[in-house]
Design an enzyme around this catalytic site. Structure first.
Site, PDB file in Angstrom:
ATOM      1  N   LYS A 484      43.752 -73.748  48.701  1.00 18.40           N
ATOM      2  CA  LYS A 484      42.439 -74.390  48.538  1.00 18.40           C
ATOM      3  C   LYS A 484      41.699 -73.773  47.342  1.00 18.40           C
ATOM      4  O   LYS A 484      42.067 -72.675  46.881  1.00 18.40           O
ATOM      5  CB  LYS A 484      41.623 -74.222  49.821  1.00 18.40           C
ATOM      6  CG  LYS A 484      41.403 -72.769  50.207  1.00 18.40           C
ATOM      7  CD  LYS A 484      40.930 -72.629  51.642  1.00 18.40           C
ATOM      8  CE  LYS A 484      40.616 -71.181  51.925  1.00 18.40           C
ATOM      9  NZ  LYS A 484      40.528 -70.891  53.357  1.00 18.40           N
ATOM     10  N   ARG A 582      32.651 -72.496  63.351  1.00 15.08           N
ATOM     11  CA  ARG A 582      32.538 -73.228  62.093  1.00 15.08           C
ATOM     12  C   ARG A 582      33.020 -74.648  62.355  1.00 15.08           C
ATOM     13  O   ARG A 582      32.221 -75.565  62.462  1.00 15.08           O
ATOM     14  CB  ARG A 582      33.378 -72.532  61.014  1.00 15.08           C
ATOM     15  CG  ARG A 582      33.205 -73.079  59.626  1.00 15.08           C
ATOM     16  CD  ARG A 582      33.851 -72.193  58.564  1.00 15.08           C
ATOM     17  NE  ARG A 582      35.316 -72.252  58.596  1.00 15.08           N
ATOM     18  CZ  ARG A 582      36.084 -71.627  57.710  1.00 15.08           C
ATOM     19  NH1 ARG A 582      35.550 -70.898  56.735  1.00 15.08           N
ATOM     20  NH2 ARG A 582      37.396 -71.721  57.782  1.00 15.08           N
ATOM     21  N   TYR A 710      19.033 -61.252  25.556  1.00 12.65           N
ATOM     22  CA  TYR A 710      17.836 -61.872  26.097  1.00 12.65           C
ATOM     23  C   TYR A 710      16.966 -60.866  26.845  1.00 12.65           C
ATOM     24  O   TYR A 710      17.473 -60.017  27.568  1.00 12.65           O
ATOM     25  CB  TYR A 710      18.213 -62.970  27.091  1.00 12.65           C
ATOM     26  CG  TYR A 710      18.735 -64.227  26.463  1.00 12.65           C
ATOM     27  CD1 TYR A 710      17.964 -64.956  25.559  1.00 12.65           C
ATOM     28  CD2 TYR A 710      20.000 -64.695  26.799  1.00 12.65           C
ATOM     29  CE1 TYR A 710      18.460 -66.132  24.989  1.00 12.65           C
ATOM     30  CE2 TYR A 710      20.494 -65.872  26.251  1.00 12.65           C
ATOM     31  CZ  TYR A 710      19.722 -66.578  25.340  1.00 12.65           C
ATOM     32  OH  TYR A 710      20.202 -67.725  24.796  1.00 12.65           O
ATOM     33  N   MET A 759      24.945 -67.105  28.977  1.00 13.21           N
ATOM     34  CA  MET A 759      25.727 -68.197  29.535  1.00 13.21           C
ATOM     35  C   MET A 759      27.186 -68.120  29.061  1.00 13.21           C
ATOM     36  O   MET A 759      28.108 -68.292  29.849  1.00 13.21           O
ATOM     37  CB  MET A 759      25.116 -69.550  29.131  1.00 13.21           C
ATOM     38  CG  MET A 759      25.793 -70.729  29.808  1.00 13.21           C
ATOM     39  SD  MET A 759      25.192 -72.309  29.219  1.00 13.21           S
ATOM     40  CE  MET A 759      23.558 -72.362  29.927  1.00 13.21           C
TER      41      MET A 759
HETATM   42  C1  PLP Z   1      41.089 -69.820  53.817  1.00 15.52           C
HETATM   43  C2  PLP Z   1      41.686 -69.905  55.133  1.00 15.52           C
HETATM   44  C3  PLP Z   1      42.784 -69.104  55.472  1.00 15.52           C
HETATM   45  C4  PLP Z   1      43.308 -68.009  54.594  1.00 15.52           C
HETATM   46  O1  PLP Z   1      42.477 -66.882  54.685  1.00 15.52           O
HETATM   47  P1  PLP Z   1      42.763 -65.531  53.879  1.00 15.52           P
HETATM   48  O2  PLP Z   1      41.806 -64.559  54.399  1.00 15.52           O
HETATM   49  O3  PLP Z   1      42.540 -65.849  52.440  1.00 15.52           O
HETATM   50  O4  PLP Z   1      44.176 -65.183  54.152  1.00 15.52           O
HETATM   51  C5  PLP Z   1      43.403 -69.347  56.682  1.00 15.52           C
HETATM   52  N1  PLP Z   1      42.939 -70.296  57.534  1.00 15.52           N
HETATM   53  C6  PLP Z   1      41.846 -71.044  57.259  1.00 15.52           C
HETATM   54  C7  PLP Z   1      41.402 -72.063  58.238  1.00 15.52           C
HETATM   55  C8  PLP Z   1      41.194 -70.882  56.045  1.00 15.52           C
HETATM   56  O5  PLP Z   1      40.107 -71.610  55.776  1.00 15.52           O
END
Ligand code: PLP
Length: 814
Positions: A484, A582, A710, A759
């Site tokens: 992701k 969550r 700045y 920036m």
């Molecule tokens: C991001 C995520 C992981 C991986 O977590 P890490 O701590 O990066 O290993 C596993 N399961 C879910 C649902 C996640 O959102």
């Protein structure tokens, strides 16, 4: 090579099954992914701590491979191919290589040492190639596996071999010695520290010298410790900066411009040699080469004329972003048959575009006549599904007819003049040429120009980290890798490709569009979408992505679409909330979930998962265990009442490390793959993946009382040398890292960030650093590490990594 399988059986002391009487092999392979595998390949199924190549045999048979060296015959494969059963497939590979080596009778140079092996090998190849048909190990193929593979490339036309041997622990060199059987030994720089794997420096030296057991002559830098262990019967040819009794005594070094003048005494006379380097390592490596040339009785004028032309050795294949959405593989410094094979395999593993072009120069020193050489090159290119060949050089142009869809140019300049007509677009381009063709000019034309900040991603480190975590898994436990947020900022598609090659079981993304872009990039692994919005369900189904369903509302919405589209057993993943709060079904909605899914044939519960809130913090161990227990109970209830057998998974990276008993059927690896651990002890075992780099744009010295940036946040108290670097908060550098908190690394020294981060730029203090405009700057990598920066900024490495903006170019290499 062309060998009857029948004749290999006694060499390997193998038990043969199948029709070996008539089978012939002409190549050896250990790489199941190579498109060069064919009916005449002998495939050795190697077994490592994390990988067992026996699992690929079924696929290989399907692609036509017929001959295998194995520990056992995989169930589904009996009667389908020829098998040579041995006790250890790596030993067998080495025995076969030793046998193959014994069929040739020319001088072979064996190289070992702690540093400089590959450089000396490449330089010797360059220095000797006008007079010999040299066969050498490609790249740094110097391991227990790499050495045998290098040996198999020898053919009848070669008359000099150069092979390097690298070892990491005792007892390994004896095996490599049997395979290489060097007649001339060169010991390169041995290093002063003792490496891991050896008790002490003495043990390391002793072990390395095993390579030279039977050489006719050993070239080495004289030192007490080496002298102590050289076998009494070994003839030596030594050099030294300090010991006058050495055969070649270097009594003076003079630096001039970019060159070094080496003054040495040899057989009572004094000589001078100019080499185009200043640094000590290059000087030592050049002397190793000089020694070999002296041993071969080259005259001083020839030695000098060749050695001034020595060059820095580029050892990595680099992947770069090209113009018009192309992807480049830059191997613009070598052109020989072996390294072409490797580069084509690498091109295949990158498999980003259907369309593939190879830009290839004349090939030198193959040991083969041109007619045969270019026939073989053409075969290779066909087997790797290359669409277009662009040949550059008079020889390759003469053999143009051997290739399909081939354009040729007499030289690089002619190519450049016609560049606009070649229409490079949406394709992977391998650029492979001998040095003299100066293909770096072609790379320059094809490379997408952005500002000079890049995030370099080490693909080998990713493989290494994956294997590290895999080694912690119980047998049969699957692995999902989270890619992701663009692979935690490291690049989505390229990393996904690599993971697909490593046969991970699943990929995980946050949103549907991330999954879609992976699928349209050609990824075939199943992909779970963590957070599918109801509006994206249609796209999810169309792209064969697998949604995580985390609430009844989402379930009803998905079932509705599934019914409309007449789906059957479409895979979905059920997320349970066990305390993270969550996403996920809570305990009180489980009954309704079960009732809804019962008898529903449109979907299939592929997996059930939950997520740990605090797997990294052992203070909350009881809480985590309660999450795990609740997950077990809730999922068991679903499984029993629905009578299904889904994959269950709850562990993320720190979960894998801290709760090894709760792997269920799969784990979800995230941050660990990218080289970051929440546990400093574990961090030591991971390799750094990303290095964020930039360059110095401008340097100035300001007076005491003047300010920087700045808001005039930095006031100089004394004259201060300032370097400006083109990276800023728009690239993802937190403003909190400015004003003296953070630093960058220039020439291995810390340069403090002065004033506010802009920036697009930062200014750093280089008063104590000897640097110039254009010098490389490291923002993070080995030092400072992402974890270090995160800690100082009061955040977590995840945020630092994923903040690097998409305008920063990603460059992949291995
Ligand atoms: C991001 C995520 C992981 C991986 O977590 P890490 O701590 O990066 O290993 C596993 N399961 C879910 C649902 C996640 O959102």
């Amino acid at each position: 090579m062309s060998i009857l399988v029948q004749n290999i059986i006694p060499i390997l002391k193998a038990k043969a099954i199948g029709n070996t009487a008539t089978a012939v092999i002409d190549t050896v392979s250990i790489d199941s992914r190579s498109l060069q595998n064919s009916a005449n390949t002998l495939f050795f199924a190697l077994v490592g701590p994390n990988n067992d190549a026996h699992v690929y045999i079924e696929d290989l048979i399907a692609t036509g491979v017929q001959n295998f060296v194995v520990l056992h015959i995989p169930e589904a494969c009996a009667d389908k191919a020829n098998f040579l059963i041995v006790e250890n497939t790596l030993d067998a590979l080495q025995q076969f290589a030793a046998y193959y080596r014994s069929r040739f009778n020319f001088p072979v140079i064996g190289l070992t040492g702690s540093n400089g092996k590959t450089i000396v090998k490449e330089w010797l190849n360059f220095l000797l190639s006008p007079d010999f048909n040299v066969i050498r190990s490609p790249k740094s193929y110097n391991s227990q596996v790499g050495v045998p593979l290098s040996i198999f490339a020898i053919n009848e036309k070669h008359n000099l071999g150069i092979f390097e041997a690298g070892i990491s622990t005792v007892a390994e060199m004896e095996k490599l010695e049997k395979v290489i059987k060097p007649t001339i030994g060169i010991l390169t720089n041995i290093g002063s520290s003792h490496d891991e794997g050896f008790l002490d420096l003495e043990e390391k030296v002793k072990e390395k010298l095993v390579l030279f057991k039977e050489v006719e002559i050993l070239i080495y830098q004289k030192s007490d410790i080496v002298d102590k262990f050289i076998l009494p019967h070994t003839k030596t040819f030594s050099w030294s900066f300090s010991k006058e009794e050495a055969d070649v005594f270097i009594y003076k070094k003079e630096f001039e411009d970019q060159n070094t003048l080496i003054h040495y005494k040899y057989k009572g006379d004094s000589f001078k040699l100019k080499i185009p380097f200043h640094d000590q390592a290059s000087i030592e490596n050049a002397i190793s080469c000089l020694m070999l040339l002296l041993h071969f009785d080259y005259d001083i004028a020839t030695i000098q004329s060749r050695m001034v032309l020595l060059f820095p050795v580029e050892m990595r294949l680099k992947v770069k972003t090209g113009i018009n959405n192309c992807s480049l593989i830059d191997d613009s410094y070598s052109s020989d048959f072996q390294s072409l094979k490797i580069a084509l395999d690498f091109l295949e593993s990158q498999n980003q575009f259907q369309k593939k072009t190879v830009i290839l120069s004349d090939i030198f020193q193959s040991g083969l006549a041109n007619e045969e050489l270019y026939s073989r090159v053409s075969q290779l290119i066909v087997s790797n599904n290359i669409n277009r060949v662009i040949g550059i050089g008079e020889t390759i142009a003469a053999f143009k007819d051997k290739f399909v869809n081939c354009i040729t140019f007499k030289n690089t300049a002619e190519f450049i003049a016609n560049f606009d007509e070649l229409d490079f677009e949406n394709e992977t381009i391998l650029i492979k040429g001998a040095r003299s063709f100066q293909f770096e000019e072609i790379v320059y034309l094809l490379e997408e120009k952005t500002h000079e900040t890049v995030l370099e991603i080490n693909l080998n480190a990713i493989s290494y980290n994956l294997n590290f975590f895999k080694s912690k898994l119980k047998p049969k436990v699957k692995i999902m890798v989270m890619v992701k947020a663009f692979g935690y900022g490291n690049g989505g598609l390229e990393i996904a490709k690599l993971l697909e090659h490593h046969k991970v079981d699943y990929l995980g993304v946050a949103f549907a569009d991330e999954g879609i872009s992976l699928k349209s990039g050609g990824i075939q692994l199943p992909i779970m979408v963590l957070n599918p919005e109801n509006t994206s369900f249609a796209a999810i189904i169309q792209n064969q992505l697998e949604p995580e369903i985390y609430c009844l509302k989402g379930l009803y919405a998905f079932l509705k679409i599934a019914k409309e589209k007449n789906l059957h057993q479409f895979p979905i993943h059920i997320k349970l909330d066990t305390g993270m709060h969550r996403l996920g079904f809570e305990e009180d909605s489980i009954e309704e979930l079960i009732a809804t899914l019962k008898g529903n044939e449109t979907v299939k519960v592929q997996s059930i998962l939950s997520h740990l809130a605090t797997s990294d913090d052992l203070k909350h161990r009881d809480f985590t265990l309660s999450q795990i227990n609740l997950f077990d109970a809730m999922s068991t209830k679903i499984i029993t009442e629905l009578g299904i057998n889904p994959i269950r998974h709850i562990l993320n990276t720190s979960g894998i490390s801290n709760y090894p008993d709760s792997q269920f059927n799969m784990v979800r690896l995230g941050i660990g793959l990218y080289g970051v651990s929440n546990d400093p002890a574990e961090q030591k075992y991971l390799e750094n993946v990303g290095t964020l780099k930039s360059v110095i744009s401008q340097i100035r010295t300001i007076k005491a009382g003047e300010s920087v940036g700045y808001g005039r946040k930095f006031m100089a108290e004394k004259p201060t040398k300032i370097a400006t670097i083109p990276i800023g908060y728009a690239d993802g550098i937190s403003r909190g890292w400015g004003n003296g908190v953070g630093f960058v690394n220039i020439k291995d020294k810390k340069a403090k960030i002065l004033g506010s981060i802009c920036m697009d730029m930062i200014m750093v203090d280089v008063s104590e650093i000897n640097c110039t405009e254009g010098d490389s700057v490291i923002i993070f990598g080995e030092s400072p590490t992402v974890s270090y920066i995160a800690k100082k900024l009061n955040t977590i490495p995840y945020e630092v990594l994923t903040s690097i903006s998409q305008r920063v170019k990603r460059v992949f290499y291995r």
